[in-house]
Each structure stands twice: as structure tokens, then as C-alpha cells.
Scaffold this motif. Sequence first.
Motif, PDB file in Angstrom:
ATOM      1  N   PHE A 426       0.840  -1.194   0.000  1.00  0.00           N
ATOM      2  CA  PHE A 426       0.000   0.000   0.000  1.00  0.00           C
ATOM      3  C   PHE A 426       0.883   1.256   0.000  1.00  0.00           C
ATOM      4  O   PHE A 426       2.082   1.206   0.285  1.00  0.00           O
ATOM      5  CB  PHE A 426      -0.995   0.004   1.165  1.00  0.00           C
ATOM      6  N   ILE A 427       0.282   2.383  -0.341  1.00  0.00           N
ATOM      7  CA  ILE A 427       1.001   3.653  -0.483  1.00  0.00           C
ATOM      8  C   ILE A 427       0.460   4.623   0.553  1.00  0.00           C
ATOM      9  O   ILE A 427      -0.755   4.715   0.771  1.00  0.00           O
ATOM     10  CB  ILE A 427       0.795   4.220  -1.905  1.00  0.00           C
ATOM     11  N   PHE A 428       1.370   5.350   1.191  1.00  0.00           N
ATOM     12  CA  PHE A 428       0.912   6.352   2.150  1.00  0.00           C
ATOM     13  C   PHE A 428       1.861   7.544   2.158  1.00  0.00           C
ATOM     14  O   PHE A 428       2.991   7.477   1.672  1.00  0.00           O
ATOM     15  CB  PHE A 428       0.759   5.756   3.547  1.00  0.00           C
ATOM     16  N   SER A 429       1.360   8.656   2.689  1.00  0.00           N
ATOM     17  CA  SER A 429       2.155   9.872   2.816  1.00  0.00           C
ATOM     18  C   SER A 429       1.909  10.453   4.197  1.00  0.00           C
ATOM     19  O   SER A 429       1.164   9.876   5.001  1.00  0.00           O
ATOM     20  CB  SER A 429       1.777  10.877   1.713  1.00  0.00           C
ATOM     21  N   ASP A 430       2.535  11.603   4.462  1.00  0.00           N
ATOM     22  CA  ASP A 430       2.353  12.246   5.759  1.00  0.00           C
ATOM     23  C   ASP A 430       1.488  13.494   5.670  1.00  0.00           C
ATOM     24  O   ASP A 430       1.212  14.133   6.683  1.00  0.00           O
ATOM     25  CB  ASP A 430       3.711  12.598   6.383  1.00  0.00           C
ATOM     26  N   VAL A 431       1.065  13.875   4.450  1.00  0.00           N
ATOM     27  CA  VAL A 431       0.207  15.043   4.256  1.00  0.00           C
ATOM     28  C   VAL A 431      -0.915  14.677   3.282  1.00  0.00           C
ATOM     29  O   VAL A 431      -0.756  13.828   2.408  1.00  0.00           O
ATOM     30  CB  VAL A 431       0.999  16.257   3.724  1.00  0.00           C
ATOM     31  N   TYR A 432      -2.054  15.381   3.434  1.00  0.00           N
ATOM     32  CA  TYR A 432      -3.253  15.003   2.674  1.00  0.00           C
ATOM     33  C   TYR A 432      -3.096  15.209   1.179  1.00  0.00           C
ATOM     34  O   TYR A 432      -3.603  14.408   0.370  1.00  0.00           O
ATOM     35  CB  TYR A 432      -4.459  15.795   3.181  1.00  0.00           C
ATOM     36  N   ALA A 451      -0.713   9.154   7.029  1.00  0.00           N
ATOM     37  CA  ALA A 451      -0.330   8.849   8.416  1.00  0.00           C
ATOM     38  C   ALA A 451      -0.028  10.141   9.172  1.00  0.00           C
ATOM     39  O   ALA A 451       0.656  11.039   8.660  1.00  0.00           O
ATOM     40  CB  ALA A 451       0.890   7.929   8.427  1.00  0.00           C
ATOM     41  N   TRP A 452      -0.482  10.219  10.410  1.00  0.00           N
ATOM     42  CA  TRP A 452      -0.262  11.407  11.248  1.00  0.00           C
ATOM     43  C   TRP A 452       1.041  11.200  12.023  1.00  0.00           C
ATOM     44  O   TRP A 452       1.048  10.875  13.206  1.00  0.00           O
ATOM     45  CB  TRP A 452      -1.437  11.569  12.206  1.00  0.00           C
ATOM     46  N   VAL A 453       2.148  11.416  11.334  1.00  0.00           N
ATOM     47  CA  VAL A 453       3.455  11.098  11.918  1.00  0.00           C
ATOM     48  C   VAL A 453       4.241  12.334  12.322  1.00  0.00           C
ATOM     49  O   VAL A 453       5.264  12.233  13.000  1.00  0.00           O
ATOM     50  CB  VAL A 453       4.303  10.256  10.937  1.00  0.00           C
ATOM     51  N   ASP A 454       3.784  13.527  11.914  1.00  0.00           N
ATOM     52  CA  ASP A 454       4.480  14.766  12.249  1.00  0.00           C
ATOM     53  C   ASP A 454       3.474  15.777  12.789  1.00  0.00           C
ATOM     54  O   ASP A 454       2.283  15.494  12.902  1.00  0.00           O
ATOM     55  CB  ASP A 454       5.202  15.328  11.019  1.00  0.00           C
ATOM     56  N   ASP A 455       3.959  16.978  13.068  1.00  0.00           N
ATOM     57  CA  ASP A 455       3.124  18.044  13.608  1.00  0.00           C
ATOM     58  C   ASP A 455       2.317  18.673  12.467  1.00  0.00           C
ATOM     59  O   ASP A 455       2.817  19.485  11.701  1.00  0.00           O
ATOM     60  CB  ASP A 455       4.000  19.108  14.272  1.00  0.00           C
ATOM     61  N   GLY A 466      -7.924   3.626   8.474  1.00  0.00           N
ATOM     62  CA  GLY A 466      -6.544   3.428   8.049  1.00  0.00           C
ATOM     63  C   GLY A 466      -6.334   2.012   7.526  1.00  0.00           C
ATOM     64  O   GLY A 466      -7.291   1.246   7.358  1.00  0.00           O
ATOM     65  N   PRO A 467      -5.084   1.629   7.298  1.00  0.00           N
ATOM     66  CA  PRO A 467      -4.794   0.302   6.724  1.00  0.00           C
ATOM     67  C   PRO A 467      -4.794  -0.808   7.772  1.00  0.00           C
ATOM     68  O   PRO A 467      -3.882  -1.650   7.818  1.00  0.00           O
ATOM     69  CB  PRO A 467      -3.402   0.501   6.111  1.00  0.00           C
ATOM     70  N   SER A 468      -5.831  -0.806   8.616  1.00  0.00           N
ATOM     71  CA  SER A 468      -5.873  -1.798   9.696  1.00  0.00           C
ATOM     72  C   SER A 468      -6.017  -3.224   9.166  1.00  0.00           C
ATOM     73  O   SER A 468      -5.679  -4.191   9.863  1.00  0.00           O
ATOM     74  CB  SER A 468      -7.032  -1.482  10.656  1.00  0.00           C
TER      75      SER A 468
END
Length: 534
Positions: A426-432, A451-455, A466-468
Motif C-alpha cells: 500500500f502507499i501512504f504519505s504524511d500530508v493530505y 499517516a499522522w506522523v508529524d506536527d 486506516g490500513p488496519s
Amino acid sequence: MSIIQSFRTRPGLWAFLIIAATFAVRFFFVASGQLNLVQDEAHYWDWTRNLQLTYYSKGPLIAWIIATWTSVFGDTELGVRFGSILGLAMTQAVMYFGLAKLWKRPGMGLLTVFVLTTMPLFMALGILMTTDNSFVFFWAASMFSLYAASNPEGNLPAVHTRVNNLPFVVMAVCFGFGILAKYTMLGFLGLSVVYGVLLQWRRMLPQGFWPRLIITLIAGVIIGFLPTLIWNMQNDFVGYKHVIYLIGLKGKQASQLIRFDHFPEYIGSQFGLATPWWMIFALIGGGAAVFRYFDTRPSLVETEAPRLNARQATLLAVFFWPMWIFFLLWSFHAQVHPNWTTVSYVSGSILAAYAFAGFVRRRKGTGMRNLVMGLSVLFFLIVNLSPHLPIPPEINITNRLKGWNELGQTIDDLRELRFADSDKVFIFSDVYDMTGATAFYTPGQPRTYCAWVDDRRMNQYDLWEGPSDKVGWDAIFVRKREQGGAPKKVRKMFDEVSEPIVITTTFNGQPARTFTLNICKGFNGYWPSNKGRY
């Protein structure tokens, strides 16, 4: 008959030609792939795969429009943007018919269409699929409906005439759908009341105006706000909280009442959106409209210098100055996005046209007329031909909107070459916005995750699952620009995360955007989430 004379004798034909020609230019620009989607456009497209009553940051209308046209043209750039191409043509038509039919000023309608068409703001709205496109259309239609509702029929004094019900019906529908496009449409409610009060003071309102206006505004709010209210009640009012944080009533921006660092950039952006010359004429016209309200002399006829009557001047002044000045002052408190004043330039384009026409007539400024109109046409051509012009990459601001096709293909190649099972990646980023862009441009247009990995602030993806269901899968992590190692929370999500893979894309042989990718293997099910930042 010269061309200049035909502008006066056949304005409707010329207005149609401008609208049709610019529609064709925009259609070709988009259909020929001159510019990739802006990330926000791809984000809105991704909403169409999960249609809702509204969304975290915007009303639902933009998703409904995109869904309509992608059903015709497919999930393509043209499908996403056709609503904007058509929407601006509809706005141009409303502006012309409002002036030509309601105000009996077809020549001024033609000039207004020209002004609006050559403003960079509306050039962008005619190509980019943003919420402002439909918002502007419904704002213009509501504004002219309000004028028609307040305009007494015949030559009787206003107080001895009754209103026509049809404009109120049109206004209610346009006001409601405008709210579905953008919450800022609520500003129309207050401005319409101010307009009515000012006309009441001059005894210029027909009988029955106020009860119908109140019913109209209530109906519009119900049409536009009920879907968003229901959705927000189901989602802890996160959409409303987002708006409060965005305009600086809460959060970091609310901590300082007055600041001066945002103002220079903001005022410069306004002259850029309108072009310096149309901005100056809009301000001059806006000032003249205010004075005209207090002037009790009758309007001059068409053969004399163009002059607004008091009702028209009141409408334009009310729908230009309050919004324009409010955001100007608000820029001393918080960062104001340049496009927040967009609807001011609906009336602003009419004011600019009147001021320009008056200037040319009073001073017999043929040279000035030719210079301003020539510069406007030249600017229009430069903007629309920019992909074919030899603009150095380092100063070509459109390069930040290019390279997405190559990024999507690179992701697909990595998925095929670097993983044991390409079907379980799967593909993911940190911003919408990156999440939406990779979803659109990766072959097959897969579901992507944010993913909510930063501020950062919450976004629509945080409200979706999410990718649960992908425990044990591998992934590709995509970020903007050249960056270092993956964030700590990303490394916590996987058994193994590679070193950064930096790629610089190209578009038509020129360097475009740079991205950073990480190969991630063995997703363990951890998916970070945060609350409180809207």
C-alpha cells in the motif's frame, strides 16, 4: 463598420465570442495535459470515491461536481477539471446578462466580461477545480437576484410597488448551493441585509421586500447548512473547529492580536490576483460607488459618461468593500489566504469596468485604453501559453505542479520490482495533498493513506479507516521535496524501512518536483493518530 464600433452595436455577439473562445482555450489547455492536477484537486477527486454530506475542510458541492464530470470523461484531469472550465463560462454569462438585461448596460456587460476574463484570479478559476469556482458562480447569481428583488417595476416610486417573487426563489437556491460550495457564502447573508438597510434609508425598497428576504435567507441556510450540520454532529464538529482554527480565532495565530509580517505579502497578492491595473480601477470604482450612494442626482443616460445609479452603486459597494477591507484588516492578525477575497472581485470587476470606461471617456484616453486592454490580452496569452514558452525552470512557478505522472509511474515500478508480492503493497504519505496526488497518478489509482506522523492539522483522511486490514503488508512512503530518514513513527510501523530514495521528476524535458520515497516492509498494525489540531 469598424471592430471598435461593433463592440458598441453588437456587444452580445462579442460577449458570446469571448466566453466561447476562452472556454475553448481552457478546454484545450486541460485536455492536452499542459498542467498536472494541483494536489488539492486530486484530494477533492479522492473524496468522490466516498461521497458524503460534507467533508472536513470544505462543503460537499465540489465532490458532487467532480463526480458528475468524471462519470462523463473518466477519472482523468479533464474529468476533474471540466466543472471549472464550464463553471467560469457560466459565471461570465451571469455577469453579462446581469448587466445587459437587468441593468440595461450591454456595453458595460461586455467590458466586465473582458475585465473578469483577464484577471489572473479568474483565469486560474477557469482551469483549477477549486471550491471558489462554483462559489463565485452562485455568489454572482445571488447578487444579481438580490438586485432584481429590490428593483421596483415601472416608473413608480419604490414605496408604491411590490416585489417580484421569482428573484427571491432564485436567490434562495443560489445562496444555499453557495454554502454547499464554501462556508464563506454565509457572508452574503449579512451583506444582503446591509444592502437592504441602505436602500431602506433612501426609501428605495419596494413593499414586501423584508419578509421575503428573511424567508429567502432562512431557506438558503437550511439548504446549505443542514447537510454540513448533520455531518458535523456525527463527527464531533471537526469541520467547524477547523474553520475556527484556520481564520485565527483559536490556536497559535490567536495568541497575538496584531502583527505586521503578513500584510505586505497579502496586499501584494491582491494586486497579483487582479493585475495592478484592474485592481487600481476597482478601488477607484469602489470609491466612486460609495459617493454615488449619497448623490441624489439622477443617473446620466447611456450616451454620456458611464455612471451607476444609486441602487447599482449600493449593490457594488456593499459587495466589494466589506469583504475586501475585512480580510485586509484580518491580515494584521493572522495569515490570510489570497483567495479568501475572491468574491469581492465579482463586484470588483464591474467597478473596474465602470471606472476604466469613465476614465477613457473623460480623458479621451484612446492610448490608455489600448495599452490597458493590450496588456490584459498579452497577459492572458502568456498565462495560457506558458507551458510552451522558454521560461527557465528556476523561475517557472508552474513546475511545482508538474511531475506527478512520473512520480506515479516510479511508485508503480518500485511496487513491481522491490517487493515479493506487489499485490500486498500500500502507499501512504504524511500530508493530505500528497496522499490524494499519489492516489490519482499511480497506475490503477489505488486507495492511499495519510499517516499522522508529524506536527500537522487533521484532514479528511484521518476520519477514514486506516490500513488496519493490511497487517503484514509492505508499503511505499512518499514525501515532498528531498528529505532525510523516515520519521520515528513511520519506523515504528514497520519491521524495516529503507534509506531515502530521492527522485527529481521532469515535465516536457524540464526539471519538475523532487520527492522522497522509503521502502517499508512488514506493517505491524500500528497507525498513529492525534486529536486537538484542526
